[in-house]
Enzyme design. Structure first.
Site, PDB file in Angstrom:
ATOM      1  N   SER A 118     -13.782 -10.880  41.032  1.00 11.90           N
ATOM      2  CA  SER A 118     -12.410 -11.210  41.071  1.00 11.90           C
ATOM      3  C   SER A 118     -12.096 -11.766  42.524  1.00 11.90           C
ATOM      4  CB  SER A 118     -11.559 -10.124  41.077  1.00 11.90           C
ATOM      5  OG  SER A 118     -11.873  -9.033  39.805  1.00 11.90           O
ATOM      6  N   SER A 174     -17.725  -3.275  37.805  1.00 10.57           N
ATOM      7  CA  SER A 174     -18.717  -4.427  37.110  1.00 10.57           C
ATOM      8  C   SER A 174     -20.068  -4.343  37.810  1.00 10.57           C
ATOM      9  CB  SER A 174     -18.295  -5.814  37.769  1.00 10.57           C
ATOM     10  OG  SER A 174     -18.426  -5.825  39.015  1.00 10.57           O
ATOM     11  N   GLU A 176     -12.387  -4.239  29.109  1.00 14.92           N
ATOM     12  CA  GLU A 176     -11.643  -5.494  28.272  1.00 14.92           C
ATOM     13  C   GLU A 176     -12.038  -5.008  26.865  1.00 14.92           C
ATOM     14  OE1 GLU A 176     -11.969  -9.592  30.048  1.00 14.92           O
ATOM     15  OE2 GLU A 176     -13.553  -8.684  31.002  1.00 14.92           O
TER      16      GLU A 176
END
Ligand code: HPA
Length: 267
Positions: free
Chosen positions: A32, A206, A88
């Site tokens: 990010s 992540s 997501e």
């Protein structure tokens, strides 16, 4: 995997992304807000939208773009600007996609970067931390049973030592520690931070499944966290927001770029 999702054909995807250019040596995933290595020689970009079977990137700060090219005067690299997260709504198998694409592009080495919250009080926002190991608290796995061996080092120790030596020589703020990967997307409560800080040095959403995928494909991996907020000392004082994470990541990108450029020249 939901019925609507089919496993991408990575050889076909690699041919689409690479055209008739040479194989790449390094695959790099940017976390990010980490926006680096824009200046590549012979840069060729492919949107994830144009790669059959790839989900579009839905997170702000993630471009959803694969760039291939040469670091000026250095190695050929593939840079994934944006990754796939479980939060997501994607299956664990999607964490293999970018790593599998790197392998199909010819890479034997992958660098997994992320934005993370610091769980040690001695961190300053913008510091980098090399992942010495990980705790996978997503309770998912991207590797087949047995593909990752009991106690296997997912992050190459000698590559870490090389990165630390480069950082020392260049005066970059780089340390080593354990990364804990959670499902997200919400940030941690004070209780969770207190709990996690007993076992890990940085927390994010992540990387852990990508490292499993790299190990199961026999690729050498290096993990790097950009500490965007010092979670352990800001509990109750300020709320971590995605905007803050991206802002610090952008400002810290310079350190990461210097480290990676030197590393891809040296190893
Ligand atoms: N927690 C989880 N993920 C993160 C954080 C955090 O504090 N900062 C950046 N990514």
């Amino acid at each position: 995997m939901p019925a609507s999702m089919t496993q991408p054909d990575f050889e076909q995807a690699a041919a689409l992304c690479r055209g008739d250019a040479e194989p790449v040596e390094y695959g790099i995933i940017l976390g990010s807000g980490l926006s680096i290595l824009d200046e590549l020689e012979d840069r060729r970009d492919t949107s994830y939208r144009d790669i059959p079977g790839f989900p579009p990137s839905t997170v702000e700060g993630h471009k959803g773009l694969l760039s291939i090219g040469r670091i000026p005067g250095g190695s050929r690299v593939a840079i994934a600007r944006g990754r796939f997260h479980l939060y997501e709504g994607l299956p664990a198998a999607s964490a293999r996609y970018l790593v599998s694409l790197f392998a199909a592009l010819g890479s034997h080495s992958v660098i997994l970067s992320n934005a993370a919250g610091g769980l040690r009080a001695d961190f300053t926002p913008g510091d980098l931390m090399l992942l010495s190991d990980q705790l996978n608290l997503t309770f998912r796995s991207s590797a087949e049973a047995g593909a990752v061996k009991f106690g296997q080092a997912l992050y190459d120790p000698s590559w870490q030592a090389q990165a630390l030596a480069i950082a020392g020589a260049q005066g970059l703020p780089v340390s080593q520690g354990v990364y804990v990967g959670l499902l997200g997307p919400s940030y941690e409560t004070a209780g969770e931070i207190a709990f996690l800080s007993r076992f890990a040095d940085a927390v994010g959403m992540s990387t852990v499944l990508e490292a499993q995928a790299a190990a199961s494909l026999g690729l050498r991996a290096l993990g790097v966290s950009c500490i965007t907020n010092v979670a352990i000392t800001t509990v109750g004082l300020a709320q971590t927001s995605h905007a803050e994470v991206m802002d610090v990541a952008q400002r810290a990108s310079g350190h990461l770029e210097r480290l990676l450029v030197a590393l891809c020249k040296a190893s």
